[in-house]
Design a protein around this motif. Structure first.
Motif, PDB file in Angstrom:
ATOM      1  N   SER A  69       0.804  -1.219   0.000  1.00  0.00           N
ATOM      2  CA  SER A  69       0.000   0.000   0.000  1.00  0.00           C
ATOM      3  C   SER A  69       0.836   1.267   0.000  1.00  0.00           C
ATOM      4  N   GLY A 188      -4.766   4.221  -7.485  1.00  0.00           N
ATOM      5  CA  GLY A 188      -5.773   3.190  -7.307  1.00  0.00           C
ATOM      6  C   GLY A 188      -7.164   3.777  -7.227  1.00  0.00           C
ATOM      7  N   SER A 190     -11.296   2.318  -6.209  1.00  0.00           N
ATOM      8  CA  SER A 190     -12.171   1.225  -5.812  1.00  0.00           C
ATOM      9  C   SER A 190     -13.452   1.794  -5.229  1.00  0.00           C
ATOM     10  N   GLU A 192     -14.873   0.999  -2.413  1.00  0.00           N
ATOM     11  CA  GLU A 192     -14.762   1.209  -0.970  1.00  0.00           C
ATOM     12  C   GLU A 192     -13.799   2.338  -0.613  1.00  0.00           C
ATOM     13  N   ALA A 193     -12.607   2.337  -1.200  1.00  0.00           N
ATOM     14  CA  ALA A 193     -11.573   3.316  -0.834  1.00  0.00           C
ATOM     15  C   ALA A 193     -11.611   4.564  -1.696  1.00  0.00           C
ATOM     16  N   SER A 196      -7.057   6.696  -4.369  1.00  0.00           N
ATOM     17  CA  SER A 196      -6.011   6.593  -3.348  1.00  0.00           C
ATOM     18  C   SER A 196      -4.628   6.650  -3.966  1.00  0.00           C
ATOM     19  N   THR A 227      -7.228  -1.425  -6.910  1.00  0.00           N
ATOM     20  CA  THR A 227      -5.965  -1.115  -6.240  1.00  0.00           C
ATOM     21  C   THR A 227      -6.217  -0.063  -5.155  1.00  0.00           C
ATOM     22  N   VAL A 228      -5.641  -0.276  -3.977  1.00  0.00           N
ATOM     23  CA  VAL A 228      -5.833   0.648  -2.863  1.00  0.00           C
ATOM     24  C   VAL A 228      -4.471   1.075  -2.332  1.00  0.00           C
ATOM     25  N   SER A 232      -6.528   7.470   1.046  1.00  0.00           N
ATOM     26  CA  SER A 232      -7.628   7.878   0.170  1.00  0.00           C
ATOM     27  C   SER A 232      -7.738   9.395   0.190  1.00  0.00           C
TER      28      SER A 232
END
Length: 281
Positions: A69, A188, A190, A192-193, A196, A227-228, A232
């Motif tokens: 990360s 990245g 996504s 959820e995130a 980021s 990808t996270v 964020s």
């Protein structure tokens, strides 16, 4: 007052992380001199960053910790990836640019490809924190033997492995400006995130870019989906348009269409055109 203090702490810690990564390690007494804060403040910052897994505390200082990360590839490494997708995305994104407008462009290899497509668009004001993007316009104008029809503003700041300028200097410059459109490259993306990056300072600079833009257009190939990075900096709800390539899977397309106003899939047809889907918001 507490919000300002938190912001200052975040910026200070971002600078500490950059210093540790750049030098491969740093001592507490060096940080107190550089940042102009107390020994106790630096140690608290190191404790907080160590808990986040960004760096490792050692006797008298800190050293980097490399994890998935927090790994940030350099510009040259990323520029060799997904070349066709980036060119398709750049072509589709360039069609969104109106002559005579003020646009912002973040760092990244996809925005770099886009910059080359924008050389023919007249009377643009381009604000960027990317050394590479600024160089595209500078080299083209110098080669033409004239100043060019576009005005390019390069922010100051601390240079990242991706050749972006970030940190308090860049943040302050961007906060005073207002853009018609921001073209944003991401590490990245996504559901959820959101958006980021592995770089804490870059995350804050990107937040400032998003706040200063009337419209946010993310340019990202399909490999960025899921990808996270470490930090964020924006949710999908803050993005107006995603320009991506045909590799984006169907479930991701459905998710994006649900959350964003517009999805543009570049290179969807044989002629290299774009499939545009408008969300009913």
């Amino acid at each position: 007052m507490s919000e300002n203090q938190n912001l200052l702490a975040e910026q200070r810690r971002a600078l500490i992380v950059d210093e540790v990564r750049r030098r491969g390690g740093v001592r507490v007494n060096e940080l107190t001199r550089k940042l102009g804060v107390s020994d106790m403040t630096v140690r608290r910052d190191l404790d907080a960053l160590a808990r986040q897994g960004v760096l490792e505390k050692v006797h008298g200082g800190a050293v980097p910790v490399v994890e998935a990360s927090t790994h940030e590839p350099g510009f040259e490494a990323k520029s060799a990836l997904e070349l066709t997708a980036k060119e398709d995305i750049a072509r589709a994104a360039a069609a969104l640019v109106v002559p005579g407008t003020a646009i912002a462009m973040s760092g990244g290899t996809t925005t770099y490809a886009l910059a080359q497509r924008l050389l023919a668009v007249p009377e643009l004001t381009v604000v960027t924190n990317s050394v590479r993007v600024a160089d595209v316009f500078h080299v083209a104008q110098r080669g033409a033997g004239r100043t060019g029809s576009s005005t390019v503003v390069l922010t100051g700041g601390v240079r990242t492995p991706s050749d972006s300028l970030v940190g308090p200097v860049a943040d302050q410059a961007i906060a005073a400006l207002h853009f018609d459109v921001l073209f944003l490259g991401v590490h990245g993306i996504s559901a959820e995130a959101g958006l980021s990056t592995p770089n804490l300072a870059e995350a804050e600079t990107n937040r400032r870019l998003v706040r200063s833009a009337r419209r946010v257009v993310v340019v990202a190939d399909h490999t960025k989906w899921g990808t996270v990075g470490l930090s964020s900096f924006a949710s999908l709800d803050q993005v107006d348009t995603l320009v991506t390539d045909t590799g984006l899977p169907a479930d991701a397309r459905a998710e994006v269409t649900e959350r964003l106003r517009r999805l543009i899939v570049a290179g969807e047809d044989a002629e290299g055109g774009a499939d545009i889907r408008e969300a009913a918001h």
